[in-house]
Design a protein around this motif. Structure first.
Motif, PDB file in Angstrom:
ATOM      1  N   ALA A  95      39.351  90.067   3.730  1.00  0.00           N
ATOM      2  CA  ALA A  95      38.196  89.860   2.900  1.00  0.00           C
ATOM      3  C   ALA A  95      38.403  88.572   1.887  1.00  0.00           C
ATOM      4  O   ALA A  95      37.605  87.534   1.669  1.00  0.00           O
ATOM      5  CB  ALA A  95      37.395  90.958   2.232  1.00  0.00           C
ATOM      6  N   ALA A  96      39.545  88.868   1.352  1.00  0.00           N
ATOM      7  CA  ALA A  96      39.961  87.714   0.368  1.00  0.00           C
ATOM      8  C   ALA A  96      40.437  86.414   0.854  1.00  0.00           C
ATOM      9  O   ALA A  96      39.745  85.194   0.532  1.00  0.00           O
ATOM     10  CB  ALA A  96      41.260  88.347  -0.540  1.00  0.00           C
ATOM     11  N   ALA A 118      38.475  82.874   0.390  1.00  0.00           N
ATOM     12  CA  ALA A 118      39.367  81.530  -0.039  1.00  0.00           C
ATOM     13  C   ALA A 118      38.731  80.476   1.105  1.00  0.00           C
ATOM     14  O   ALA A 118      38.939  79.351   0.636  1.00  0.00           O
ATOM     15  CB  ALA A 118      40.810  81.836   0.379  1.00  0.00           C
ATOM     16  N   ILE A 119      38.608  80.870   2.433  1.00  0.00           N
ATOM     17  CA  ILE A 119      38.070  79.803   3.332  1.00  0.00           C
ATOM     18  C   ILE A 119      36.804  79.270   2.812  1.00  0.00           C
ATOM     19  O   ILE A 119      36.619  78.196   3.050  1.00  0.00           O
ATOM     20  CB  ILE A 119      38.163  80.396   4.736  1.00  0.00           C
ATOM     21  N   GLY A 120      36.111  80.333   2.717  1.00  0.00           N
ATOM     22  CA  GLY A 120      34.515  79.797   2.209  1.00  0.00           C
ATOM     23  C   GLY A 120      34.570  78.990   1.079  1.00  0.00           C
ATOM     24  O   GLY A 120      33.674  77.997   0.740  1.00  0.00           O
TER      25      GLY A 120
END
Length: 130
Positions: free
Chosen positions: A120-121, A125-127
């Motif tokens: 999820a983290a 980070a990609i988002g």
């Protein structure tokens, strides 16, 4: 430690706990396995864990086997009984196996939660980069 390192470390522990769960289920399934006295008893399986030298997780070092002696039980009605009426059963304590089952399940669940949180983290980070 990076996100990928957390996933790798928790993933190695997932493999260890899955192997431990398999060994425990095998032991529980064979707790009442009867053998003639001239044969070895079912040998319980115990997982041997080893930490990685670089501190990035754990590995299954091997499987240790329990006693082949087992325990002799007087059961003259059993078709496998010897002339004195004894059969050989494994030396497995069901309550100990159930305790180990709970510990291995909780360890597996905790490491799975770690992997899910790291994923999820990583997704967050990609988002941020978009």
């Amino acid at each position: 430690m990076s996100i990928f390192g957390a996933i790798d470390t928790a993933g190695s522990s997932l493999t260890l706990h899955r192997t431990w769960l398999d060994a425990i289920s095998d032991n529980i399934a064979n707790v009442n396995t009867v053998r003639p006295t001239n044969q070895s008893a079912f040998q319980a399986r115990y997982v041997v864990a080893q930490s990685r030298g670089d501190g990035t997780g754990v590995d299954v070092a091997g499987i240790a086997l329990g006693s082949a002696q087992g325990r002799l039980v007087h059961d003259p009605m059993n078709p496998l009984a010897d002339a004195q009426g004894y059969v050989r059963l494994p030396d497995i304590d069901l309550s100990d196996q159930m305790s180990q089952l709970i510990m291995s399940q909780r360890g597996y669940q905790a490491n799975l939660a770690t992997v899910e949180r790291a994923q999820a983290a990583y997704q967050q980070a990609i988002g941020l980069g978009r």
